[in-house]
Design an enzyme around this catalytic site. Structure first.
Site, PDB file in Angstrom:
ATOM      1  N   SER A   1       0.849  -1.180   0.000  1.00 45.92           N
ATOM      2  CA  SER A   1       0.000   0.000   0.000  1.00 45.92           C
ATOM      3  C   SER A   1       0.884   1.228   0.000  1.00 45.92           C
ATOM      4  O   SER A   1       2.066   1.170   0.371  1.00 45.92           O
ATOM      5  CB  SER A   1      -0.885  -0.001   1.259  1.00 45.92           C
ATOM      6  OG  SER A   1      -1.441   1.265   1.508  1.00 45.92           O
TER       7      SER A   1
ATOM      8  N   TYR B   1      -2.021  -0.071  10.497  1.00 51.93           N
ATOM      9  CA  TYR B   1      -2.039  -0.439   9.079  1.00 51.93           C
ATOM     10  C   TYR B   1      -0.717  -0.074   8.416  1.00 51.93           C
ATOM     11  O   TYR B   1      -0.117  -0.894   7.706  1.00 51.93           O
ATOM     12  CB  TYR B   1      -3.204   0.264   8.373  1.00 51.93           C
ATOM     13  CG  TYR B   1      -3.378  -0.159   6.929  1.00 51.93           C
ATOM     14  CD1 TYR B   1      -3.968  -1.382   6.616  1.00 51.93           C
ATOM     15  CD2 TYR B   1      -2.954   0.652   5.891  1.00 51.93           C
ATOM     16  CE1 TYR B   1      -4.130  -1.780   5.296  1.00 51.93           C
ATOM     17  CE2 TYR B   1      -3.116   0.270   4.568  1.00 51.93           C
ATOM     18  CZ  TYR B   1      -3.699  -0.946   4.278  1.00 51.93           C
ATOM     19  OH  TYR B   1      -3.843  -1.342   2.971  1.00 51.93           O
TER      20      TYR B   1
END
Length: 258
Positions: A157, A170
């Site tokens: 990501s 995250y």
């Protein structure tokens, strides 16, 4: 493994790669990006193992692919459970159908300020997004070395490079997975030139992963998961002698890159 044979560009510039005779395992493969990847791999001829905790959705996807003449099977596996992961790979080994392509896609998030996070929430995110892919790589990589080939794709990501508020666990998990992927790539260079290792840094996608948490998100700022799935196929299409070690695919209006 010669993923590059038959690779090229087809109509509409879609990536073409022949995966007939190969078996692929996609974690979090039941919906969103995982479903797009599963469909693309099956369309390229691979036998796809769809691993997800969402059993009903995963089975529905496999049924759809089977009706289309593709080969797909649901695998009941929670990536957070190292023993369950090991058991799946033992079963595959016993049936003589090893994993040729592993796509670590499963991920969760808890979007909260750090002061409001609980230990259980942090553990769930890190175990799913970092330890889970590592468990899968541990089981897959040594078997690929023994066979002399294969390809591992870890879905990363933009949070692996740059973080923002409410993204602590995250970002920590994805940046850790990026570092692990780089290490695995270097070891594959040393251990077995037939193994490809690719990290794919994906920007925002129009998937439940984003839209369920942010229902008011501006979809014009997001990209189709099919674009990222095509990027997975591109990684597999690179001829032997080269490898796409890291790919970045983001919407043109991506706010968190670079």
């Amino acid at each position: 493994m010669s993923m590059g044979n038959g690779a090229g560009r087809g109509a509409g510039n879609a990536v073409q790669v022949d995966l007939h005779g190969k078996q692929a395992l996609v974690t979090g493969g039941a919906r969103g990006l995982g479903a797009s990847i599963s469909r693309k791999l099956a369309g390229a001829g691979a036998s796809v193992l769809v691993a997800d905790v969402r059993k009903d959705q995963a089975q529905e996807l496999c049924d759809d692919l089977e009706r289309e003449g593709r080969e797909a099977r649901f695998v009941d596996m929670d990536v957070r459970d190292a023993k369950a992961v090991a058991a799946v790979f033992r079963d595959l080994e016993e049936t003589g159908r090893p994993v040729d392509v592993l796509v670590n896609n499963a991920a969760v998030d808890v979007s909260k300020p750090i002061e409001h996070l609980t230990a259980d929430e942090v553990t769930r995110v890190i175990t799913t997004n970092l330890l889970g892919p590592m468990y899968l790589c541990l089981e897959t990589y040594r078997r690929m070395v023994a066979r002399g080939g294969g390809h591992i794709v870890n879905i990363l990501s933009t949070a692996a490079n740059r973080t923002w508020t409410e993204a602590g666990p995250y970002s920590a998990g994805k940046s850790g997975l990026r570092a692990f992927t780089h290490t695995l790539f270097k070891e594959a260079q040393r251990d077995c030139p037939g193994i490809g290792v690719t990290g794919i840094i994906a920007g925002g996608m129009e998937t439940p992963f984003i839209l369920e948490r942010f229902p008011d998100a501006d979809v014009s700022m997001l990209q189709s998961p099919d674009i990222v799935a095509d990027t997975v196929l591109f990684a597999l299409s690179v001829p032997n002698g080269s490898v796409a070690s890291e790919l970045v695919v983001v919407p043109r209006r991506e706010p968190s890159w670079p």
